[in-house]
Design a protein around this motif. Structure first.
Motif, PDB file in Angstrom:
ATOM      1  N   LYS A  24       0.828  -1.208   0.000  1.00 39.57           N
ATOM      2  CA  LYS A  24       0.000   0.000   0.000  1.00 39.57           C
ATOM      3  C   LYS A  24       0.864   1.260   0.000  1.00 39.57           C
ATOM      4  CE  LYS A  24      -4.053  -2.061   2.145  1.00 39.57           C
ATOM      5  NZ  LYS A  24      -3.618  -3.421   1.895  1.00 39.57           N
ATOM      6  N   LEU A  25       1.942   1.252   0.769  1.00 39.50           N
ATOM      7  CA  LEU A  25       2.821   2.421   0.837  1.00 39.50           C
ATOM      8  C   LEU A  25       3.516   2.704  -0.491  1.00 39.50           C
ATOM      9  CD1 LEU A  25       4.504   2.013   4.321  1.00 39.50           C
ATOM     10  CD2 LEU A  25       3.132   3.956   3.550  1.00 39.50           C
ATOM     11  N   ASN A  31      -3.330   1.017  -5.712  1.00 41.36           N
ATOM     12  CA  ASN A  31      -4.289   0.491  -4.741  1.00 41.36           C
ATOM     13  C   ASN A  31      -5.520   1.381  -4.653  1.00 41.36           C
ATOM     14  OD1 ASN A  31      -3.317  -1.959  -3.063  1.00 41.36           O
ATOM     15  ND2 ASN A  31      -1.488  -0.707  -3.318  1.00 41.36           N
ATOM     16  N   LEU A  32      -5.300   2.684  -4.595  1.00 38.51           N
ATOM     17  CA  LEU A  32      -6.412   3.623  -4.484  1.00 38.51           C
ATOM     18  C   LEU A  32      -7.319   3.555  -5.710  1.00 38.51           C
ATOM     19  CD1 LEU A  32      -7.612   5.769  -2.636  1.00 38.51           C
ATOM     20  CD2 LEU A  32      -6.184   7.459  -3.810  1.00 38.51           C
ATOM     21  N   PRO A  49     -10.144   6.876   0.138  1.00 39.03           N
ATOM     22  CA  PRO A  49      -8.805   7.268   0.595  1.00 39.03           C
ATOM     23  C   PRO A  49      -8.654   7.181   2.121  1.00 39.03           C
ATOM     24  CG  PRO A  49      -9.586   8.809  -1.062  1.00 39.03           C
ATOM     25  CD  PRO A  49     -10.749   7.921  -0.698  1.00 39.03           C
ATOM     26  N   LEU A  50      -9.647   7.653   2.857  1.00 37.93           N
ATOM     27  CA  LEU A  50      -9.606   7.584   4.314  1.00 37.93           C
ATOM     28  C   LEU A  50      -9.624   6.138   4.795  1.00 37.93           C
ATOM     29  CD1 LEU A  50      -9.622   9.006   7.045  1.00 37.93           C
ATOM     30  CD2 LEU A  50     -12.128   9.092   6.885  1.00 37.93           C
ATOM     31  N   ALA A  51     -10.447   5.316   4.177  1.00 36.90           N
ATOM     32  CA  ALA A  51     -10.508   3.902   4.550  1.00 36.90           C
ATOM     33  C   ALA A  51      -9.170   3.216   4.283  1.00 36.90           C
ATOM     34  CB  ALA A  51     -11.636   3.196   3.787  1.00 36.90           C
ATOM     35  N   LEU A  52      -8.534   3.567   3.176  1.00 43.49           N
ATOM     36  CA  LEU A  52      -7.236   2.968   2.844  1.00 43.49           C
ATOM     37  C   LEU A  52      -6.172   3.376   3.863  1.00 43.49           C
ATOM     38  CD1 LEU A  52      -5.648   1.178   0.920  1.00 43.49           C
ATOM     39  CD2 LEU A  52      -5.278   3.186  -0.537  1.00 43.49           C
ATOM     40  N   VAL A  53      -6.180   4.629   4.286  1.00 39.04           N
ATOM     41  CA  VAL A  53      -5.244   5.079   5.324  1.00 39.04           C
ATOM     42  C   VAL A  53      -5.487   4.310   6.617  1.00 39.04           C
ATOM     43  CG1 VAL A  53      -4.623   7.032   6.823  1.00 39.04           C
ATOM     44  CG2 VAL A  53      -4.851   7.377   4.368  1.00 39.04           C
TER      45      VAL A  53
END
Length: 127
Positions: A24-25, A31-32, A49-53
């Motif tokens: 992810k990083l 991924n997004l 985006p928030l969910a991925l973070v």
């Protein structure tokens, strides 16, 4: 040697979550983009985006705790970091399962269950 099964489970979870968070990083945009498409017809479509973070942070915490926990367990039979790692792993997988079910990706949800079983086994054995 009494803790070998628990150590193996913690190493399994550490590898799983550290590799996933590393992906992810270093491949954030890919991924997004994939997740935006995956969740386009769900209530999460504007929150991707928030969910991925959030998932990334939980995966990092899970992976680090499982790594430290496996070392702690091997060195002095301590269980606290491993237990917290297994608990965070289980919570992370429940969140991922919820997302897959919401997106109606039942094959993806089924795959997550394969990771959830060893995670809960680790919680049980380390508790």
């Amino acid at each position: 040697m009494n803790n070998i099964a628990s150590i193996l489970l913690l190493v399994f979870l550490a590898i799983t979550f550290l590799q996933s968070s590393q992906d992810k990083l270093f491949h954030w945009k890919d991924n997004l983009d994939w997740l935006k498409e995956h969740f386009k017809n769900t209530p999460l479509k504007n929150q991707v985006p928030l969910a991925l973070v959030n998932v990334l942070i939980l995966e990092l915490i899970s992976g680090i705790l499982c790594t430290v926990g496996s070392i702690e367990l091997a060195l002095n039979s301590g269980r606290i970091y491993g237990l917290y790692g297994a608990i965070f792993s289980s919570i992370t997988l429940i969140m991922l399962l919820f997302g897959q079910r919401l997106a109606k990706d039942y094959d993806g949800a089924r795959t997550i269950v394969l990771y959830f079983i060893p995670s809960v086994m680790a919680v049980y054995w380390l508790n």
